[in-house]
Design an enzyme around this catalytic site. Structure first.
Site, PDB file in Angstrom:
ATOM      1  N   LYS A  22       5.395 -17.831  -3.941  1.00 32.89           N
ATOM      2  CA  LYS A  22       6.752 -17.394  -3.130  1.00 32.89           C
ATOM      3  C   LYS A  22       5.809 -16.839  -2.399  1.00 32.89           C
ATOM      4  O   LYS A  22       5.745 -17.292  -0.773  1.00 32.89           O
ATOM      5  CB  LYS A  22       8.287 -17.096  -3.284  1.00 32.89           C
ATOM      6  CG  LYS A  22       8.909 -17.021  -1.624  1.00 32.89           C
ATOM      7  CD  LYS A  22      10.405 -16.526  -2.420  1.00 32.89           C
ATOM      8  CE  LYS A  22      10.213 -14.816  -2.683  1.00 32.89           C
ATOM      9  NZ  LYS A  22      10.461 -14.153  -1.595  1.00 32.89           N
ATOM     10  N   ASN A  23       5.919 -15.666  -2.466  1.00 34.53           N
ATOM     11  CA  ASN A  23       4.938 -15.119  -1.519  1.00 34.53           C
ATOM     12  C   ASN A  23       3.551 -14.465  -0.640  1.00 34.53           C
ATOM     13  O   ASN A  23       2.874 -14.299  -0.104  1.00 34.53           O
ATOM     14  CB  ASN A  23       5.176 -13.317  -1.832  1.00 34.53           C
ATOM     15  CG  ASN A  23       6.621 -12.569  -2.044  1.00 34.53           C
ATOM     16  OD1 ASN A  23       7.460 -13.462  -1.608  1.00 34.53           O
ATOM     17  ND2 ASN A  23       6.625 -11.388  -2.990  1.00 34.53           N
ATOM     18  N   CYS A 117      17.537  -5.250   5.013  1.00 34.12           N
ATOM     19  CA  CYS A 117      18.483  -6.356   3.779  1.00 34.12           C
ATOM     20  C   CYS A 117      18.400  -4.733   2.214  1.00 34.12           C
ATOM     21  O   CYS A 117      19.130  -4.091   2.585  1.00 34.12           O
ATOM     22  CB  CYS A 117      17.693  -6.561   3.325  1.00 34.12           C
ATOM     23  SG  CYS A 117      16.094  -6.061   2.945  1.00 34.12           S
ATOM     24  N   ARG A 122      12.849  -1.612   6.652  1.00 33.85           N
ATOM     25  CA  ARG A 122      11.826  -2.839   6.758  1.00 33.85           C
ATOM     26  C   ARG A 122      11.687  -3.151   7.773  1.00 33.85           C
ATOM     27  O   ARG A 122      12.178  -4.280   8.458  1.00 33.85           O
ATOM     28  CB  ARG A 122      12.827  -4.606   5.897  1.00 33.85           C
ATOM     29  CG  ARG A 122      12.629  -3.691   4.374  1.00 33.85           C
ATOM     30  CD  ARG A 122      12.747  -4.830   3.341  1.00 33.85           C
ATOM     31  NE  ARG A 122      12.009  -5.835   3.256  1.00 33.85           N
ATOM     32  CZ  ARG A 122      12.048  -6.651   2.225  1.00 33.85           C
ATOM     33  NH1 ARG A 122      12.409  -7.677   2.198  1.00 33.85           N
ATOM     34  NH2 ARG A 122      10.359  -7.865   2.461  1.00 33.85           N
ATOM     35  N   PRO A 123      11.253  -2.021   9.161  1.00 38.79           N
ATOM     36  CA  PRO A 123      10.957  -2.105  10.187  1.00 38.79           C
ATOM     37  C   PRO A 123       9.991  -3.249  10.447  1.00 38.79           C
ATOM     38  O   PRO A 123       9.494  -3.692   9.279  1.00 38.79           O
ATOM     39  CB  PRO A 123      11.099  -1.208  10.432  1.00 38.79           C
ATOM     40  CG  PRO A 123      10.697  -0.325   9.407  1.00 38.79           C
ATOM     41  CD  PRO A 123      11.457  -0.798   8.268  1.00 38.79           C
ATOM     42  N   LEU A 126       4.561  -1.975  11.854  1.00 39.70           N
ATOM     43  CA  LEU A 126       3.442  -1.806  11.616  1.00 39.70           C
ATOM     44  C   LEU A 126       2.946  -3.102  12.559  1.00 39.70           C
ATOM     45  O   LEU A 126       1.396  -3.421  12.868  1.00 39.70           O
ATOM     46  CB  LEU A 126       2.920  -1.635  10.210  1.00 39.70           C
ATOM     47  CG  LEU A 126       3.378  -0.044   9.822  1.00 39.70           C
ATOM     48  CD1 LEU A 126       3.673  -0.632   8.528  1.00 39.70           C
ATOM     49  CD2 LEU A 126       3.026   0.827  10.401  1.00 39.70           C
ATOM     50  N   ASP A 308       8.315  -5.320  -7.222  1.00 39.87           N
ATOM     51  CA  ASP A 308       9.159  -6.492  -7.372  1.00 39.87           C
ATOM     52  C   ASP A 308       9.678  -6.841  -8.735  1.00 39.87           C
ATOM     53  O   ASP A 308      10.299  -7.212  -8.833  1.00 39.87           O
ATOM     54  CB  ASP A 308       8.542  -8.124  -6.522  1.00 39.87           C
ATOM     55  CG  ASP A 308       8.729  -7.998  -5.166  1.00 39.87           C
ATOM     56  OD1 ASP A 308       7.866  -9.132  -4.212  1.00 39.87           O
ATOM     57  OD2 ASP A 308       9.395  -6.886  -4.467  1.00 39.87           O
ATOM     58  N   ARG A 400      16.794 -18.326  -4.526  1.00 40.79           N
ATOM     59  CA  ARG A 400      15.896 -18.177  -2.685  1.00 40.79           C
ATOM     60  C   ARG A 400      14.090 -18.062  -3.694  1.00 40.79           C
ATOM     61  O   ARG A 400      13.320 -17.870  -2.735  1.00 40.79           O
ATOM     62  CB  ARG A 400      15.840 -17.436  -1.971  1.00 40.79           C
ATOM     63  CG  ARG A 400      16.281 -16.075  -2.151  1.00 40.79           C
ATOM     64  CD  ARG A 400      16.353 -14.986  -1.546  1.00 40.79           C
ATOM     65  NE  ARG A 400      15.566 -15.052  -0.287  1.00 40.79           N
ATOM     66  CZ  ARG A 400      15.909 -14.338   0.763  1.00 40.79           C
ATOM     67  NH1 ARG A 400      16.943 -13.650   0.953  1.00 40.79           N
ATOM     68  NH2 ARG A 400      14.582 -14.569   1.852  1.00 40.79           N
TER      69      ARG A 400
HETATM   70  C1  EPZ Z   1       6.295  -8.154   0.822  1.00 35.92           C
HETATM   71  O1  EPZ Z   1       7.232  -7.904   2.269  1.00 35.92           O
HETATM   72  C2  EPZ Z   1       7.221  -9.280  -0.119  1.00 35.92           C
HETATM   73  N1  EPZ Z   1       7.832 -10.801   0.885  1.00 35.92           N
HETATM   74  C3  EPZ Z   1       8.219  -8.266  -0.950  1.00 35.92           C
HETATM   75  O2  EPZ Z   1       8.423  -9.579  -1.552  1.00 35.92           O
HETATM   76  C4  EPZ Z   1       7.739  -7.559  -1.650  1.00 35.92           C
HETATM   77  O3  EPZ Z   1       8.676  -6.410  -2.354  1.00 35.92           O
HETATM   78  C5  EPZ Z   1       6.577  -6.647  -0.472  1.00 35.92           C
HETATM   79  O4  EPZ Z   1       5.471  -7.579   0.275  1.00 35.92           O
HETATM   80  C6  EPZ Z   1       6.092  -4.746  -0.965  1.00 35.92           C
HETATM   81  O5  EPZ Z   1       5.470  -5.910  -1.826  1.00 35.92           O
HETATM   82  C7  EPZ Z   1       6.863 -11.311   1.032  1.00 35.92           C
HETATM   83  O6  EPZ Z   1       5.683 -11.696   0.808  1.00 35.92           O
HETATM   84  C8  EPZ Z   1       7.561 -12.236   1.986  1.00 35.92           C
HETATM   85  P1  EPZ Z   1       6.030  -4.593   3.253  1.00 35.92           P
HETATM   86  P2  EPZ Z   1       6.793  -7.302   3.112  1.00 35.92           P
HETATM   87  O7  EPZ Z   1       5.198  -4.652   4.844  1.00 35.92           O
HETATM   88  O8  EPZ Z   1       5.538  -7.511   3.827  1.00 35.92           O
HETATM   89  C9  EPZ Z   1       7.966  -0.150   5.476  1.00 35.92           C
HETATM   90  C10 EPZ Z   1      10.451 -10.569  -3.352  1.00 35.92           C
HETATM   91  O9  EPZ Z   1      11.656  -9.358  -3.661  1.00 35.92           O
HETATM   92  N2  EPZ Z   1       7.312  -1.588   6.531  1.00 35.92           N
HETATM   93  O10 EPZ Z   1       4.090  -4.511   2.306  1.00 35.92           O
HETATM   94  O11 EPZ Z   1       8.429  -7.213   3.876  1.00 35.92           O
HETATM   95  C11 EPZ Z   1       8.992  -1.631   4.278  1.00 35.92           C
HETATM   96  O12 EPZ Z   1       9.925  -1.023   4.813  1.00 35.92           O
HETATM   97  C12 EPZ Z   1      10.413  -9.440  -2.073  1.00 35.92           C
HETATM   98  O13 EPZ Z   1       9.990 -11.593  -2.958  1.00 35.92           O
HETATM   99  C13 EPZ Z   1       7.164  -0.400   7.671  1.00 35.92           C
HETATM  100  O14 EPZ Z   1       7.651   0.661   7.730  1.00 35.92           O
HETATM  101  O15 EPZ Z   1       6.410  -5.659   2.628  1.00 35.92           O
HETATM  102  C14 EPZ Z   1       8.917  -1.306   2.868  1.00 35.92           C
HETATM  103  O16 EPZ Z   1       9.323  -0.447   2.566  1.00 35.92           O
HETATM  104  C15 EPZ Z   1      10.839  -8.221  -1.514  1.00 35.92           C
HETATM  105  N3  EPZ Z   1       6.902  -0.807   9.037  1.00 35.92           N
HETATM  106  C16 EPZ Z   1       7.358  -0.839   2.791  1.00 35.92           C
HETATM  107  O17 EPZ Z   1       6.509  -0.977   4.106  1.00 35.92           O
HETATM  108  C17 EPZ Z   1       6.550  -2.087   9.169  1.00 35.92           C
HETATM  109  O18 EPZ Z   1       6.082  -2.765   9.910  1.00 35.92           O
HETATM  110  C18 EPZ Z   1       6.665  -2.085   2.120  1.00 35.92           C
HETATM  111  O19 EPZ Z   1       6.919  -3.472   2.980  1.00 35.92           O
HETATM  112  C19 EPZ Z   1       6.155  -3.048   8.072  1.00 35.92           C
HETATM  113  C20 EPZ Z   1       7.295  -2.816   6.380  1.00 35.92           C
END
Ligand code: EPZ
Length: 421
Positions: A22-23, A117, A122-123, A126, A308, A400
């Site tokens: 999915k990811n 969520c 999840r801002p 970045l 995850d 999902r």
């Molecule tokens: C991806 O989410 C995955 N989703 C998530 O899987 C997974 O848990 C996550 O990466 C971490 O491995 C998809 O790929 C669709 P991040 P993503 O940006 O990209 C913070 C599942 O269950 N952050 O690496 O949203 C954020 O708040 C889902 O399949 C900022 O602060 O994850 C979080 O605490 C859940 N600012 C951390 O970084 C930003 O601009 C990791 O987020 C972006 C993120």
């Protein structure tokens, strides 16, 4: 609302085939916006999130056709809109992944403010920091965020990510492929899904090096062409079935997997006494050979232990001998499943981002609620070993992210069915 009814099931046995990730497929679909001609993506898991992404791409001007089971054709001759609609973005955070491609191709991208969520705020700071570094001007309008280049195109730059965000790395990479000059993403995410996206973009004509390391170099090109690509297997689904075998003390052959992508899960389950045989593209998980004991988990960005898998692993740790600790470092609120597991008879205490799990719990079936995708999977695993019947609501979270979830589990002997209220 639909529910899962899970009965105590005994050891799971048999073979399960892992679906495409999915990811990985969601950024791959967004990347198809970068080419005018056809992209064909194979091993696409047929999930609600894929349907949502199809709807978003269609609203932007793509023609998305299901050529056959698990094969999508995406052609975006022209982008007719540069704004992702609120009702679609609100359903799926990954919608923000269209920003980079839209900005690269049309010089403007508008997305509604993505809500947080269950697992955290999840801002997207970045993501926006990276796009700004490439020359985009970010404007916060009342209903949406706009990134615009003012017509002069994106210019490559060096971007340091304060946190190795998966989505930010993907968005910036998809913007930089058509930027003028060279972009470096430093402290980049190293997940296999990043490598899969880079491989697809390079097939389209991009020039990306270093994906899978903490520094990715992207040399901008003038144009990308359509390409064919097969999605990598889902490492989180793989981990989920490894834990299903472990928690039920079963023996499961997991096929179409990439063992390299689940090394932390293999290591931790072996620490608990589970026997795991590793093949080139499969795993045999044997948990029917003796008692299992506790271990400690700390989630980290890849190649660390995946966040995850934290909740499914915690469900498993409630059943082994001895106490375990789980520390969640990636998301600020990813213990929503603890209350649900405790309702089933687990003994888990949390303090901040640390959970202490007392083992040997005698879980009892009851009514519980899925709070996010992986927490829902954790409750199914707990229900497989709990006495009696476990009724899980809010299962749209689960559906999902896991293709043919019920079919795959029942084929292994799980007593689980889906009912519509
Ligand atoms: C991806 O989410 C995955 N989703 C998530 O899987 C997974 O848990 C996550 O990466 C971490 O491995 C998809 O790929 C669709 P991040 P993503 O940006 O990209 C913070 C599942 O269950 N952050 O690496 O949203 C954020 O708040 C889902 O399949 C900022 O602060 O994850 C979080 O605490 C859940 N600012 C951390 O970084 C930003 O601009 C990791 O987020 C972006 C993120």
């Amino acid at each position: 609302m639909a529910k899962y009814i899970v009965e105590q099931s005994g050891p799971l046995r048999g073979e399960v085939v892992i679906s495409g990730a999915k990811n990985a497929v969601l950024p791959l679909m967004a990347a198809a916006l970068l080419a005018e001609d056809e992209c064909v993506i194979k091993d696409v898991p047929m999930l609600r999130d894929v349907t949502f992404m199809k709807e978003i791409l269609t609203s932007l001007g793509s023609e998305v056709v299901e050529l056959e089971d698990n094969v999508l054709s995406i052609t975006t001759k022209d982008v007719i809109s540069t704004e992702a609609q609120f009702e679609l973005v609100n359903k799926m955070r990954a919608s923000i992944l269209v920003m980079g491609p839209l900005l690269a191709r049309k010089g403007v991208a508008r997305i509604p403010h993505p809500g947080g969520c269950a697992i955290g705020a999840r801002p997207i700071d970045l993501h926006l920091k990276g796009l700004e570094a490439l020359g985009a001007v970010i404007t916060y309008k009342e209903d949406y965020i706009e990134a615009a280049t003012g017509g002069q195109g994106l210019i490559g730059d060096t971007i340091y990510l304060d946190f190795p965000s998966v989505g930010a790395t993907e968005n910036i990479m998809m913007a930089a492929v058509l930027a003028e000059g060279i972009t470096y993403i430093e402290n980049a995410a190293e997940e296999p899904e990043i490598v899969d996206l880079a491989n697809f973009l390079n097939k389209m004509g991009a020039k990306i090096k270093g994906a899978g390391t903490d520094t990715i170099k992207i040399e901008g090109v003038d144009k990308l062409n359509g390409a064919q690509h097969t999605v990598i297997p889902d490492r989180i689904e793989t981990g989920t079935f490894m834990l299903a075998a472990a928690i039920t003390k079963g023996a499961v052959h997991i096929v179409n997997a990439v063992p390299d992508h689940v090394k932390p899960i293999i290591a931790k389950l072996r620490e608990c006494g589970v026997r795991i045989e590793v093949g080139d593209d499969d795993l045999i998980v044997r948990a029917d050979l003796g008692p299992q004991s506790s271990t400690d988990i700390k989630t980290l960005p890849y190649p660390g232990f995946p966040t995850d898998i934290q909740s499914p692993f915690m469900a498993y740790l409630t059943t082994v001998e001895g106490s375990s600790t789980v520390i969640e470092t990636v998301f600020e609120n990813r213990f929503m499943h603890v209350a649900q597991l405790n309702k089933m008879g687990a003994a888990i205490e949390t303090a901040g981002n640390k959970a202490i799990i007392r083992g040997d719990a005698r879980l009892r079936g009851c009514q519980v609620m899925a709070t996010d995708l992986r927490a829902g999977a954790a409750l199914v695993l707990a229900g497989l070993v709990a006495e009696g019947t476990t009724e899980i609501s809010e299962i749209f979270h689960i559906e999902r992210g896991y293709e043919k979830f019920i079919e795959k589990f029942t084929s292994l002997g799980a007593k689980i069915k889906r009912i519509d209220d």
